[in-house]
Write an enzyme that holds these catalytic residues in place. Structure first.
Site, PDB file in Angstrom:
ATOM      1  N   ASP A  10       0.830  -1.232  -0.100  1.00 17.99           N
ATOM      2  CA  ASP A  10       0.050  -0.115   0.207  1.00 17.99           C
ATOM      3  C   ASP A  10       0.986   1.106  -0.154  1.00 17.99           C
ATOM      4  O   ASP A  10       1.760   1.191   0.505  1.00 17.99           O
ATOM      5  CB  ASP A  10      -0.957   0.065   1.069  1.00 17.99           C
ATOM      6  CG  ASP A  10      -2.067   0.855   0.859  1.00 17.99           C
ATOM      7  OD1 ASP A  10      -2.676   1.158  -0.245  1.00 17.99           O
ATOM      8  OD2 ASP A  10      -2.780   1.146   1.757  1.00 17.99           O
TER       9      ASP A  10
ATOM     10  N   PHE B  39       1.448   8.424 -12.978  1.00 16.34           N
ATOM     11  CA  PHE B  39       0.178   8.571 -12.826  1.00 16.34           C
ATOM     12  C   PHE B  39      -0.113   9.034 -11.323  1.00 16.34           C
ATOM     13  O   PHE B  39       0.865   9.350 -10.803  1.00 16.34           O
ATOM     14  CB  PHE B  39      -0.434   7.194 -12.723  1.00 16.34           C
ATOM     15  CG  PHE B  39       0.216   6.050 -12.057  1.00 16.34           C
ATOM     16  CD1 PHE B  39      -0.300   6.050 -10.629  1.00 16.34           C
ATOM     17  CD2 PHE B  39       1.417   5.442 -12.451  1.00 16.34           C
ATOM     18  CE1 PHE B  39       0.508   5.100  -9.868  1.00 16.34           C
ATOM     19  CE2 PHE B  39       2.139   4.435 -11.598  1.00 16.34           C
ATOM     20  CZ  PHE B  39       1.646   4.402 -10.028  1.00 16.34           C
TER      21      PHE B  39
END
Length: 200
Positions: A71, A153
């Site tokens: 994460d 991104f």
């Protein structure tokens, strides 16, 4: 041969890890390849908790091999560590990258550059049986007041990397992987797995 099972539905993430271990006696398998289609609910209050939630979910499903999950969060000092664990949904559930960036820039409007310090952090949770390990990669920088660069991104176009003089979106994928938070965490994963191979 070590089996590494990746808790992701993202084929790009799985491919990245497969490429990372090319030439080593490591078999990298994604959830999708094992036919596990369920979405894992990330209800943790930190990225560390979320990485462990995903890895534990998969460990309980497969019961063998080494399970990994990661994460990532962006932490802005001026905003008290926001967006942090909510980085992907900062502007709301299913928010686009553009919406998240717009919200971030709006919150930092008028804030001078020296107060726009931020860092990206990636956590990789590694679980083998009952053993749980957290590996961390951090990249420090500042948040610009505009978008800059076409690559990457997420928050890449607003994250200016200290010491490089460019945003993450101005770097090639190869350049980014060498310095990024995720690249650093993956290197630690590689060290960990190679050590495990020596033990076998």
């Amino acid at each position: 041969m070590l089996r590494l099972i990746v808790a992701t539905h993202n084929p790009n993430k799985a491919k990245e890890i497969k490429d990372f271990f090319k030439g080593y006696p490591v078999e990298v398998v994604s959830m999708k390849e094992l036919g596990i289609e369920e979405d894992i609910e990330e209800y943790g209050n930190t990225i560390e908790e979320n990485a462990l939630i995903k890895a534990r979910f998969l460990r309980d499903k497969v019961k063998e091999g080494i399970v990994i999950s990661d994460d990532t969060g962006l932490f802005v000092e001026y905003l008290g560590g926001q967006p942090g664990v909510y980085s992907a949904r900062f502007a709301g559930e299913n928010a686009t990258y553009e919406e998240n960036n717009r919200k971030l820039l709006k919150l930092l409007e008028g804030v001078p550059y020296e107060k726009r310090k931020a860092y990206f952090k990636t956590i990789i949770a590694v679980i083998e049986g009952e053993k749980e390990v957290l590996l961390e990669g951090v990249l420090e920088g500042h948040i610009l007041d505009h978008l800059q660069g076409e690559n990457g991104f997420g928050y890449d176009p607003v994250f200016f990397v200290d010491g490089i003089g460019k945003t993450l979106a101005e770097l090639s994928l190869e350049e980014k992987n060498k310095i990024s938070h995720r690249g650093k965490a993956l290197l630690k994963l590689k060290e960990y797995i190679l050590k495990r191979l020596e033990e076998n």
